[in-house]
Design a protein around this motif. Structure first.
Motif, mmCIF file in Angstrom:
data_model
loop_
_atom_site.group_PDB
_atom_site.id
_atom_site.type_symbol
_atom_site.label_atom_id
_atom_site.label_comp_id
_atom_site.label_asym_id
_atom_site.label_seq_id
_atom_site.Cartn_x
_atom_site.Cartn_y
_atom_site.Cartn_z
ATOM 1 N N ARG A 1 3.942 8.765 -14.758
ATOM 2 C CA ARG A 1 3.581 7.511 -15.439
ATOM 3 C C ARG A 1 2.155 7.096 -15.108
ATOM 4 O O ARG A 1 1.579 7.543 -14.113
ATOM 5 C CB ARG A 1 4.581 6.392 -15.130
ATOM 6 N N VAL A 2 1.588 6.231 -15.964
ATOM 7 C CA VAL A 2 0.295 5.600 -15.690
ATOM 8 C C VAL A 2 0.607 4.154 -15.320
ATOM 9 O O VAL A 2 1.071 3.381 -16.162
ATOM 10 C CB VAL A 2 -0.639 5.623 -16.929
ATOM 11 N N PRO A 3 0.406 3.776 -14.053
ATOM 12 C CA PRO A 3 0.754 2.414 -13.632
ATOM 13 C C PRO A 3 -0.235 1.400 -14.202
ATOM 14 O O PRO A 3 -1.414 1.711 -14.375
ATOM 15 C CB PRO A 3 0.643 2.485 -12.111
ATOM 16 N N ASN A 4 0.256 0.195 -14.468
ATOM 17 C CA ASN A 4 -0.626 -0.829 -15.033
ATOM 18 C C ASN A 4 -1.047 -1.823 -13.955
ATOM 19 O O ASN A 4 -0.571 -2.961 -13.916
ATOM 20 C CB ASN A 4 0.085 -1.542 -16.186
ATOM 21 N N HIS A 5 -1.929 -1.368 -13.073
ATOM 22 C CA HIS A 5 -2.460 -2.261 -12.045
ATOM 23 C C HIS A 5 -3.921 -1.889 -11.803
ATOM 24 O O HIS A 5 -4.221 -0.735 -11.457
ATOM 25 C CB HIS A 5 -1.652 -2.146 -10.750
ATOM 26 N N ALA A 6 -4.820 -2.858 -11.984
ATOM 27 C CA ALA A 6 -6.258 -2.576 -11.963
ATOM 28 C C ALA A 6 -6.693 -1.854 -10.677
ATOM 29 O O ALA A 6 -7.445 -0.873 -10.730
ATOM 30 C CB ALA A 6 -7.038 -3.876 -12.129
ATOM 31 N N LEU A 7 -6.193 -2.323 -9.532
ATOM 32 C CA LEU A 7 -6.625 -1.752 -8.252
ATOM 33 C C LEU A 7 -6.188 -0.283 -8.128
ATOM 34 O O LEU A 7 -6.971 0.581 -7.707
ATOM 35 C CB LEU A 7 -6.009 -2.584 -7.115
ATOM 36 N N ASN B 1 -2.985 11.615 4.332
ATOM 37 C CA ASN B 1 -2.089 10.560 4.807
ATOM 38 C C ASN B 1 -1.515 9.747 3.645
ATOM 39 O O ASN B 1 -1.927 9.910 2.500
ATOM 40 C CB ASN B 1 -2.833 9.640 5.774
ATOM 41 N N LEU B 2 -0.588 8.853 3.991
ATOM 42 C CA LEU B 2 0.057 8.020 2.965
ATOM 43 C C LEU B 2 -0.530 6.621 2.929
ATOM 44 O O LEU B 2 -0.966 6.092 3.953
ATOM 45 C CB LEU B 2 1.560 7.902 3.252
ATOM 46 N N VAL B 3 -0.508 6.035 1.723
ATOM 47 C CA VAL B 3 -1.011 4.678 1.514
ATOM 48 C C VAL B 3 0.000 3.939 0.635
ATOM 49 O O VAL B 3 0.542 4.516 -0.298
ATOM 50 C CB VAL B 3 -2.377 4.756 0.785
ATOM 51 N N ALA B 4 0.268 2.670 0.940
ATOM 52 C CA ALA B 4 1.111 1.886 0.027
ATOM 53 C C ALA B 4 0.229 1.329 -1.075
ATOM 54 O O ALA B 4 -0.838 0.768 -0.799
ATOM 55 C CB ALA B 4 1.813 0.763 0.772
ATOM 56 N N ILE B 5 0.659 1.523 -2.320
ATOM 57 C CA ILE B 5 -0.170 1.080 -3.460
ATOM 58 C C ILE B 5 0.581 0.050 -4.321
ATOM 59 O O ILE B 5 1.796 0.141 -4.504
ATOM 60 C CB ILE B 5 -0.578 2.275 -4.362
ATOM 61 N N PRO B 6 -0.190 -0.910 -4.858
ATOM 62 C CA PRO B 6 0.458 -1.876 -5.757
ATOM 63 C C PRO B 6 0.607 -1.275 -7.155
ATOM 64 O O PRO B 6 -0.246 -0.504 -7.586
ATOM 65 C CB PRO B 6 -0.547 -3.027 -5.797
ATOM 66 N N THR B 7 1.697 -1.583 -7.819
ATOM 67 C CA THR B 7 1.793 -1.280 -9.249
ATOM 68 C C THR B 7 2.366 -2.529 -9.911
ATOM 69 O O THR B 7 2.726 -3.479 -9.219
ATOM 70 C CB THR B 7 2.712 -0.066 -9.560
ATOM 71 N N GLY C 1 -2.455 -5.675 -3.681
ATOM 72 C CA GLY C 1 -2.681 -6.018 -5.086
ATOM 73 C C GLY C 1 -1.867 -7.225 -5.490
ATOM 74 O O GLY C 1 -1.587 -7.425 -6.667
ATOM 75 N N GLY C 2 -1.453 -8.022 -4.509
ATOM 76 C CA GLY C 2 -0.677 -9.233 -4.828
ATOM 77 C C GLY C 2 0.772 -8.908 -5.147
ATOM 78 O O GLY C 2 1.203 -7.763 -5.005
#
Ligand code: TXA
Ligand code: MG
Length: 346
Positions: free
Chosen positions: A111-117, A17-23, A162-163
């Motif tokens: 890319r490598v996203p810069n977000h800890a979560l 399934n799909l998930v929305a992720i913070p970046t 992730g804010g």
């Protein structure tokens, strides 16, 4: 569900399934990049044409060799300098990446996203995440969970919270032609930062004849309300006296307009802060309250260049505005008008 629990995201992703992720740039609509079924869901939900390839998000520079080959030396240098961060590299793909991700191209955007979560999430998965921005095709990108919820709340099990996104504008995309770096999309990483590292770089960002990256399509980040880009909104208000006008400006509100009809992106004049606030302000101004949005052109330096690029793409509304040619004739015949209404003024 909007949640901070990565276990829920892992479970959902493992179930195809799909998930929305913070970046750090914008929220992404993510699925298992090695799984065709999951990737297909991304295109379908976003209503994105299948010929428009996706970016894959990997957990670290070390993972790069698993998905890309024949990597130019400059690409490695850029990755080491700017990852994790808002830089996407278009490289020769390895067979492990399904063709649906790259729309059949032999290159893949990474890319490598810069977000800890999200980095923690990637660390718990044995696949990278294919993720375009989490908005329907050609609408404003989301920089908060509320934006994502507004677009896809009914369709997603998990929106990982992730804010608000720290950068607020998409990643800068660099590809390579004969090993020479070329900017395909201006983004959060400024041209200056890149050129300080590797010297002069050619930009194909505005080639709208045969776009390599659809971020290059001239009309892309569009609000539904008509938007016009001008040097000084204050001087142009008089042309719209019969309309309900909203204003998007850099530092100062206009005295001649209600405060609630205006969005200021950075009172202190900080371009990074302005970039961070840009899409959220566009979302608010695009609520349907206004007939027209006047956006102020930004200083063309650093991330200001990227902001102007996004605003220009948001203001391509030639057809709808054709009936306002009389107004346009009255406006100063400067470069801005030519940009906003290409072809109308010789
Ligand atoms: O900041 C970002 O880049 C965000 C976050 C979620 O990471 N993602 C994002 O994805 O903006 P999206 O799908 O909205 O934009 C991806 C861009 C598109 O313009 C696409 O055409 C280009 O990357 N792209 C992907 N693969 C490519 C390839 N092989 N060659 C050229 N362009 C490619
Ligand atoms: Mg997008």
């Amino acid at each position: 569900m909007i949640t901070k629990k990565i276990e829920l995201a892992i479970q959902s992703l493992n179930n195809e399934n799909l998930v929305a992720i913070p970046t750090e740039t914008v929220y992404g609509l993510a699925g298992n990049a090695f799984n065709e079924k999951a990737v297909k869901k991304i295109f379908t939900l976003k209503k994105r044409p299948f010929h428009n390839p996706l970016i894959i998000h990997i957990k670290s520079y070390e993972y790069l060799d698993k998905v890309a080959k024949d990597i130019p030396k400059i690409a490695k240098e850029l990755a080491k300098s700017f990852w994790p961060g808002p830089l996407t590299l278009v490289l020769k793909k390895k067979d492990i990446i399904p063709d649906i991700v790259t729309s059949g191209k032999d290159t893949v955007a990474i890319r490598v996203p810069n977000h800890a979560l999200t980095l923690e999430l990637l660390d718990n998965l044995d696949y990278p995440l294919a993720a375009p921005s989490a908005n329907p095709f050609s609408t404003i990108s989301p920089t908060t969970t509320e934006h994502v919820d507004g677009y896809f709340g009914n369709d997603l099990e998990v929106i990982l919270d992730g804010g608000a996104c720290e950068k607020g504008i998409e990643s800068t995309i660099i590809g390579f032609e004969d090993e020479y770096p070329i900017i395909y999309r201006l983004g959060s990483l400024s041209l200056e930062e890149i050129e300080n590292k590797i010297g002069k770089v050619y930009t194909k960002n505005k080639n709208d004849v045969s776009p390599v990256a659809p971020g290059m399509l001239t009309r892309h980040y569009a609000p539904r309300t008509e938007m016009i880009l001008v040097d000084e909104p204050k001087n142009k208000l008089k042309y719209f006296s019969n309309k309900k006008v909203g204003v998007l400006s850099f530092k100062k509100k206009l005295n001649s307009l209600l405060p609630e009809d205006q969005e200021v992106l950075s009172e202190s004049g900080d371009l990074n802060e302005a970039a961070k606030n840009l899409y959220a302000a566009m979302h608010r101004l695009d609520s349907g309250r206004f007939d027209i949005i006047l956006a102020e052109r930004f200083p063309n330096i650093g991330i200001g260049k990227t902001i102007n690029d996004k605003l220009e793409r948001a203001t391509k509304k030639e057809e709808k505005l054709a009936n306002e040619i009389e107004l346009i004739k009255d406006l100063e015949k400067d470069i801005i008008i030519n940009t906003v209404f290409p072809g109308l003024i010789p």
